[in-house]
Design an enzyme around this catalytic site. Structure first.
Site, PDB file in Angstrom:
ATOM      1  N   CYS A   2      -9.759  11.613  -7.621  1.00  0.00           N
ATOM      2  CA  CYS A   2      -8.472  12.210  -8.013  1.00  0.00           C
ATOM      3  C   CYS A   2      -8.628  13.685  -8.369  1.00  0.00           C
ATOM      4  O   CYS A   2      -9.678  14.126  -8.777  1.00  0.00           O
ATOM      5  CB  CYS A   2      -7.924  11.480  -9.237  1.00  0.00           C
ATOM      6  N   ARG A  27     -10.998  16.714  -2.279  1.00  0.00           N
ATOM      7  CA  ARG A  27     -11.577  15.634  -3.100  1.00  0.00           C
ATOM      8  C   ARG A  27     -11.158  14.262  -2.575  1.00  0.00           C
ATOM      9  O   ARG A  27     -11.697  13.255  -2.979  1.00  0.00           O
ATOM     10  CB  ARG A  27     -11.139  15.788  -4.556  1.00  0.00           C
ATOM     11  N   TRP A  74      -6.695   9.042  -5.858  1.00  0.00           N
ATOM     12  CA  TRP A  74      -7.602   8.303  -4.954  1.00  0.00           C
ATOM     13  C   TRP A  74      -7.637   6.899  -5.521  1.00  0.00           C
ATOM     14  O   TRP A  74      -8.214   6.661  -6.587  1.00  0.00           O
ATOM     15  CB  TRP A  74      -8.974   8.974  -4.981  1.00  0.00           C
ATOM     16  N   ASN A 100      -8.151  10.617 -14.030  1.00  0.00           N
ATOM     17  CA  ASN A 100      -9.196  10.416 -13.021  1.00  0.00           C
ATOM     18  C   ASN A 100     -10.239   9.537 -13.697  1.00  0.00           C
ATOM     19  O   ASN A 100     -10.684   9.843 -14.800  1.00  0.00           O
ATOM     20  CB  ASN A 100      -9.809  11.761 -12.598  1.00  0.00           C
ATOM     21  N   GLY A 101     -10.584   8.408 -13.066  1.00  0.00           N
ATOM     22  CA  GLY A 101     -11.603   7.522 -13.645  1.00  0.00           C
ATOM     23  C   GLY A 101     -11.129   6.088 -13.605  1.00  0.00           C
ATOM     24  O   GLY A 101     -10.242   5.726 -12.841  1.00  0.00           O
ATOM     25  N   GLU A 482     -29.575  11.877   8.096  1.00  0.00           N
ATOM     26  CA  GLU A 482     -28.500  12.823   7.776  1.00  0.00           C
ATOM     27  C   GLU A 482     -27.584  13.023   8.977  1.00  0.00           C
ATOM     28  O   GLU A 482     -26.361  13.060   8.843  1.00  0.00           O
ATOM     29  CB  GLU A 482     -29.083  14.151   7.295  1.00  0.00           C
ATOM     30  N   LYS A 486     -23.573  12.229   8.952  1.00  0.00           N
ATOM     31  CA  LYS A 486     -22.570  13.233   9.344  1.00  0.00           C
ATOM     32  C   LYS A 486     -21.633  12.648  10.392  1.00  0.00           C
ATOM     33  O   LYS A 486     -20.415  12.757  10.289  1.00  0.00           O
ATOM     34  CB  LYS A 486     -23.258  14.487   9.877  1.00  0.00           C
ATOM     35  N   GLU A 489     -19.409   9.594   8.989  1.00  0.00           N
ATOM     36  CA  GLU A 489     -18.454   9.828   7.889  1.00  0.00           C
ATOM     37  C   GLU A 489     -17.261  10.684   8.333  1.00  0.00           C
ATOM     38  O   GLU A 489     -16.221  10.675   7.678  1.00  0.00           O
ATOM     39  CB  GLU A 489     -19.125  10.449   6.680  1.00  0.00           C
ATOM     40  N   HIS A 505     -39.544  -2.646  16.527  1.00  0.00           N
ATOM     41  CA  HIS A 505     -39.441  -3.762  15.567  1.00  0.00           C
ATOM     42  C   HIS A 505     -38.000  -4.235  15.437  1.00  0.00           C
ATOM     43  O   HIS A 505     -37.638  -4.855  14.436  1.00  0.00           O
ATOM     44  CB  HIS A 505     -39.990  -3.314  14.199  1.00  0.00           C
ATOM     45  N   LYS A 607     -15.026  14.011  -2.175  1.00  0.00           N
ATOM     46  CA  LYS A 607     -16.064  15.041  -2.195  1.00  0.00           C
ATOM     47  C   LYS A 607     -17.064  14.774  -3.312  1.00  0.00           C
ATOM     48  O   LYS A 607     -18.242  15.006  -3.167  1.00  0.00           O
ATOM     49  CB  LYS A 607     -15.438  16.430  -2.388  1.00  0.00           C
TER      50      LYS A 607
HETATM   51  C1  AGP Z   1     -22.263  13.705   2.314  1.00  0.00           C
HETATM   52  O1  AGP Z   1     -21.732  14.373   3.430  1.00  0.00           O
HETATM   53  C2  AGP Z   1     -21.200  13.005   1.493  1.00  0.00           C
HETATM   54  N1  AGP Z   1     -20.149  13.874   1.142  1.00  0.00           N
HETATM   55  C3  AGP Z   1     -21.790  12.231   0.325  1.00  0.00           C
HETATM   56  O2  AGP Z   1     -22.778  11.358   0.824  1.00  0.00           O
HETATM   57  C4  AGP Z   1     -22.433  13.088  -0.796  1.00  0.00           C
HETATM   58  O3  AGP Z   1     -23.616  13.687  -0.333  1.00  0.00           O
HETATM   59  C5  AGP Z   1     -22.769  12.158  -1.961  1.00  0.00           C
HETATM   60  O4  AGP Z   1     -21.555  11.615  -2.443  1.00  0.00           O
HETATM   61  C6  AGP Z   1     -23.504  12.870  -3.114  1.00  0.00           C
HETATM   62  O5  AGP Z   1     -22.688  13.879  -3.638  1.00  0.00           O
HETATM   63  P1  AGP Z   1     -23.375  14.961  -4.635  1.00  0.00           P
HETATM   64  O6  AGP Z   1     -24.379  15.704  -3.847  1.00  0.00           O
HETATM   65  O7  AGP Z   1     -22.238  15.804  -5.113  1.00  0.00           O
HETATM   66  O8  AGP Z   1     -24.019  14.180  -5.752  1.00  0.00           O
END
Ligand code: AGP
Length: 612
Positions: A2, A27, A74, A100-101, A482, A486, A489, A505, A607
């Site tokens: 949020c 966010r 959110w 938020n929470g 990674e 990318k 996501e 394997h 985010k």
């Molecule tokens: C990565 O592209 C994502 N946005 C997500 O995996 C992110 O890296 C993860 O939530 C950790 O966030 P932070 O680095 O702010 O702790």
């Protein structure tokens, strides 16, 4: 997560709040709302979906007022809908709250409040806060909030206002971030500084347990007991333009291209090339812990966890120190062997990731000393670490992390070199040689980004693949992970990263012409083995996207017209992950654009994940 924005002052509150919420869109959210107090009393507008729906609702029924609050939701409890959108109100409609929470004991509180006659209209946990404060309100919103939060269990960033208390907002924080923006004759509240940079660069970062009351000319901070609390204001040097798209179609593409500068800025002032030393002033207070540590535990989530995996290689190879890597969400649910000889390193772009913070606190509770690598000055992690090696990537708006990731890698390189020098396991000359390679990185990254190869063309085929397998070995295995993250996501195409040696394997059973295969083939200790893996894939009809060192003729001989070769400049194997990740970021980006995805705000993602 949020987004929250609050305003008291002489500006039009609606304009400030909407502008701030727009800057927090990255966010992630699924509904939005705003409430202001004007001569007509407290009024609210809410809408499901994107902010433009709220803007349309306001155009149809305008609001104006000199103070107010807004929210992008959110969903955690209660589906995305206008009814469940914040702000939520009490029975009188004269008090509203944004949150938020997660309020973990909301059901018990709700039952008690309903028993006392309160009428609930939503499925959310947040609405409980409005009715609880209402039940405690006796003319002072600050006092009612202070008493109410004493009954809340869970995590919350809350902002409330009451129609009868003009130009007053009250906020409380345990867990998700909340900052106060300071300016002459006005105050702001927001989930993070990005929302407020056009208005101020001076902020107070609330700590867990803080309760703040702001009016246009005053800010009052107290703790749960009502005692005054002092927090130093901090000046954030990011300028608002940095948080804009700068002519790029998406923040993610801009941030991919900002990486050479982000790496340059993160290295700046920390490389003692002449004397073969590393200078990390922010860790000076933790020098003893670093020098005496017997092992390192790296704690992170998501992309930052992939950076931690690279960090393991760097710390073990350069500093000769055992290093292990843990997910924040897993660390504290096993029995970690941690003591005073352990150095815990938390890695986080936002510095607010709940899982990483919780694991870091657990490691310190078990006796470890704790340092951090983080991109947001003033975030929770930076205030809980004995020292923070700040990455200087600037605000990262795209949900998919790119420049923060490569900045984390160079920060880990600096940490590994620093540990090696402090422990005497790395000579000055060796340190100097590594620094000379690192100094070349920004320019080589610029070269790689300037000539990425046929990636946009590649994306036309990639978008049709059912699945992707990313293969890497050694220090490039985390880069395979990674690259897969990318792609999945932001394009929503299933992708997984695998250690190439594991192909036989299991995963080799998946290979067919529909599956996309990306193979990372840098020159180095495992080069020949990677070539064998590529041949195994091709022998089963797989089409390969190979990433290799520019001018590599060997890999060319085993690829054919069905395959694609992407080349990056030559660099020592230890630092080449920062180059090999670039085409993978671009492949994910252009594939997601082809798929018509919301690249900067992919579905269901936030985010900064400030809930566990
Ligand atoms: C990565 O592209 C994502 N946005 C997500 O995996 C992110 O890296 C993860 O939530 C950790 O966030 P932070 O680095 O702010 O702790």
């Amino acid at each position: 997560m949020c987004g929250i924005v609050g305003y008291v002052g002489s500006r039009d509150a609606v304009g400030v709040i909407l502008d701030g919420l727009k800057r927090l869109e990255y966010r992630g959210y699924d509904s939005a709302g705003i409430a202001v107090v004007s001569s007509g009393g407290l009024q609210r507008r809410r809408s499901e979906g994107k902010l433009q729906n709220l803007v349309r609702s306001l155009a149809a029924e305008p609001l104006s007022g000199a103070f107010g609050l807004g929210h992008t939701r959110w969903a955690t409890h209660g589906r995305p809908s206008e009814e469940n959108a914040h702000p939520h109100q009490d029975c009188t409609g004269r008090l509203v709250v944004v949150h938020n929470g997660i309020i973990e004991n909301y059901l018990a509180l709700k039952a008690r409040l309903e028993g006392a006659g309160h009428r609930f209209v939503t499925q959310t946990d947040t609405e409980v806060v409005a009715h609880l404060v209402e039940s405690l309100y006796a003319g002072s919103l600050e006092e009612a909030v202070r008493r109410a939060v004493g009954e809340l269990e869970g995590i919350y960033a809350l902002v409330l206002m009451h129609e009868s208390e003009p130009q007053t907002l009250v906020a409380a924080r345990v867990g998700p971030p909340l900052v106060v923006g300071l300016a002459e004759g006005e105050h702001f509240l927001a989930s993070d500084v990005a929302a407020l940079l056009p208005y101020t660069r001076d902020f107070v970062f609330l700590d867990d347990g803080d309760i703040v009351t702001v009016t246009p000319g005053a800010m009052r901070l107290v703790n749960a007991a009502g005692e005054p609390v002092v927090r130093q204001a901090q000046r954030i040097l990011w300028d608002p333009i940095q948080a804009e798209k700068g002519g790029y179609r998406h923040f993610m593409l801009k941030e991919i291209h900002e990486q050479p500068q982000a790496v340059r800025d993160t290295l700046f002032g920390r490389m003692g090339l002449e004397e073969g030393e590393v200078h990390i002033e922010e860790l000076a207070g933790a020098a003893a812990s670093l020098a005496e540590a017997k092992r390192v535990v790296l704690i992170a989530c998501g992309t930052s966890w992939h950076a931690a995996l690279v960090g393991k290689f760097l710390i073990e190879q350069i500093a000769g120190l055992p290093a292990e890597v843990d997910y924040g969400s897993e660390f504290r649910y096993r029995t970690p062997i941690v003591d005073a000889s352990t150095l815990a390193v938390a890695i986080s772009q936002s510095g607010e990731t709940a899982d990483t913070l919780a694991a870091f606190r657990e490691a310190k509770r078990l006796g470890a000393s704790g340092v951090a690598i983080c991109n947001v000055q003033g975030s929770m992690l930076t205030r809980e670490a004995a020292g923070t090696l700040l990455t200087h990537a600037g605000p990262e708006i795209g949900v998919a992390s790119t420049k923060a990731f490569t900045s984390q890698l160079v920060a880990l390189a600096l940490l590994a070199l620093h540990l090696g020098r402090l422990r005497g396991t790395l000579s000055r000359d060796a340190c100097r040689r590594h620094l000379e390679s690192l100094a070349r990185l920004p320019h080589l990254m610029e070269q790689a980004l300037a000539a990425p190869g046929p990636i946009e063309e590649l994306a036309k085929a990639a978008v049709k693949a059912s699945d992707f397998l990313y293969l890497g070995r050694g220090i490039h295995y985390p880069i395979a992970l990674e690259g897969a993250l990318k792609l999945k996501e932001i394009s929503y195409i299933h992708a997984e990263g695998y250690p190439a040696g594991e192909m036989k394997h299991g995963p080799i059973a998946l290979i067919d012409e529909r599956m996309g295969i990306v193979a990372l083939c840098p020159r180095g200790r495992v080069y020949e083995k990677m070539l064998s893996n590529v041949q195994e894939v091709k022998a089963r009809g797989g089409r390969v996207i190979a990433v290799a060192t520019a001018g590599d003729s060997e890999i060319r001989r085993i690829l054919d017209a069905a395959d694609t070769l992407l080349e990056v400049p030559a660099l020592d194997e230890l630092w080449s992950p920062l180059l090999f990740v670039l085409p993978l970021q671009l492949l994910a980006y252009y594939t997601a654009v082809r798929a018509g995805r919301d690249v900067d705000q992919p579905r269901n993602l936030a985010k900064s994940v400030t809930v566990e």
